[in-house]
Design a protein around this motif. Structure first.
Motif, PDB file in Angstrom:
ATOM      1  N   TYR A   1      43.340  32.425  35.748  1.00 42.59           N
ATOM      2  CA  TYR A   1      42.353  31.373  35.943  1.00 42.59           C
ATOM      3  C   TYR A   1      42.923  30.056  35.427  1.00 42.59           C
TER       4      TYR A   1
ATOM      5  N   GLY B   1      34.475  24.606  34.307  1.00 44.13           N
ATOM      6  CA  GLY B   1      34.554  26.054  34.125  1.00 44.13           C
ATOM      7  C   GLY B   1      35.883  26.588  34.594  1.00 44.13           C
ATOM      8  N   LEU B   2      36.057  27.870  34.486  1.00 45.64           N
ATOM      9  CA  LEU B   2      37.292  28.509  34.907  1.00 45.64           C
ATOM     10  C   LEU B   2      37.303  28.689  36.424  1.00 45.64           C
TER      11      LEU B   2
ATOM     12  N   LEU C   1      29.821  30.408  28.769  1.00 47.79           N
ATOM     13  CA  LEU C   1      30.169  30.529  30.186  1.00 47.79           C
ATOM     14  C   LEU C   1      29.466  31.727  30.803  1.00 47.79           C
TER      15      LEU C   1
ATOM     16  N   GLN D   1      35.542  37.666  39.199  1.00 46.01           N
ATOM     17  CA  GLN D   1      34.433  37.013  38.527  1.00 46.01           C
ATOM     18  C   GLN D   1      34.557  35.506  38.760  1.00 46.01           C
ATOM     19  N   TYR D   2      33.475  34.902  39.197  1.00 42.74           N
ATOM     20  CA  TYR D   2      33.434  33.462  39.440  1.00 42.74           C
ATOM     21  C   TYR D   2      32.593  32.822  38.348  1.00 42.74           C
ATOM     22  N   PHE D   3      33.154  31.784  37.747  1.00 41.03           N
ATOM     23  CA  PHE D   3      32.540  31.195  36.568  1.00 41.03           C
ATOM     24  C   PHE D   3      31.750  29.931  36.888  1.00 41.03           C
ATOM     25  N   GLY D   4      30.716  29.727  36.113  1.00 42.18           N
ATOM     26  CA  GLY D   4      29.988  28.480  36.142  1.00 42.18           C
ATOM     27  C   GLY D   4      30.665  27.443  35.259  1.00 42.18           C
ATOM     28  N   PRO D   5      30.127  26.211  35.240  1.00 47.78           N
ATOM     29  CA  PRO D   5      30.748  25.127  34.474  1.00 47.78           C
ATOM     30  C   PRO D   5      30.527  25.233  32.972  1.00 47.78           C
TER      31      PRO D   5
END
Lengths: 112, 114
Positions: free
Chosen positions: A36, A43-44, B91, B103-107
């Motif tokens: 990432y 965010g990532l 997060l 996995q997709y992350f938020g800000p």
């Protein structure tokens, strides 16, 4: 538990040169490995992952990573670095309980 | 399509107060994760939901931390009696399925406890 290590806190490269960000892993069973990138106050963002198959994995923004089982490594690479690649990079491994275990991060700086 | 969203983006509170952090995952994602990222460190796992249930809460640091996902979509992370050491970026991530899915992350929500 699964774990990853990023031996370099900081990597500096000149624009146009190849870059490598190192990651080694320790797992029991099959490793599910991820990279990432994190830009300031963001965010990532997912770059690429290795689950199975070809050892060379291609991802977003021209990045690729090579899975090396004998060296337990999953180094991130790019043939020609851009100034805009400057960011914080995290290697991660999927743990048995489906959560992710992250390395401490490597700050990449690409200088013009 | 819309990614993972988190609110608020910043939260400043006083020691001892109660806070709630919200995560709205990608539509249709059944798995939802909370992580905490302290300055200069990688994210650390807190809790993982599969649907409405917490499948793994082993990362919650103590009983002041609690999270819910009552309808299998939006999740709220709740912190009671906040301490200065709770200051971090929280997060949230979601994935279509656990295990191999990305996995997709938020800000993130930056929490500051004064």
């Amino acid at each position: 538990a699964q774990s990853v290590a990023q031996p370099e806190d900081q990597v500096n490269v000149a624009e146009g040169n190849p870059l490598t960000v190192k990651c080694t892993y320790s797992v029991s069973g099959n490793p599910y490995l991820f990279w990432y990138v994190q830009y300031p106050n963001r965010g990532l963002q997912f770059l690429l992952k290795y689950i199975t198959g070809d050892n060379l994995v291609k991802g977003s923004y021209g990045f690729e990573a090579e899975f090396n089982k004998s060296q337990t490594s999953f180094h991130l690479k790019k043939p020609s670095a851009l100034v805009s690649d400057s960011a914080l990079y995290f290697c991660a491994v999927r743990d048995i309980g489906n959560d992710m275990r992250f390395g401490a991060g490597t700050r990449l700086t690409v200088k013009p | 399509g819309a990614g993972v969203s988190q609110t608020p983006s910043n939260k400043v509170t006083e020691k001892g107060k109660y806070v709630e952090l919200r995560c709205d995952p990608i539509s249709g994602h059944t798995a939802l994760y909370w992580y905490r990222q302290s300055l200069g460190q990688g994210p650390e796992f807190l809790i993982y939901f599969q649907g409405t249930g917490a499948a793994d809460d082993s990362g919650l640091p103590n009983d002041r931390f609690f999270a819910v996902r009552p309808e299998g979509s939006v999740s709220t992370l709740k912190i009671q009696r906040t301490e200065r050491g709770d200051s971090a970026v929280y997060l949230c991530a979601s994935s279509a399925r656990p295990t191999t899915d990305t996995q997709y992350f938020g800000p993130g929500t930056r929490l500051t406890v004064l």
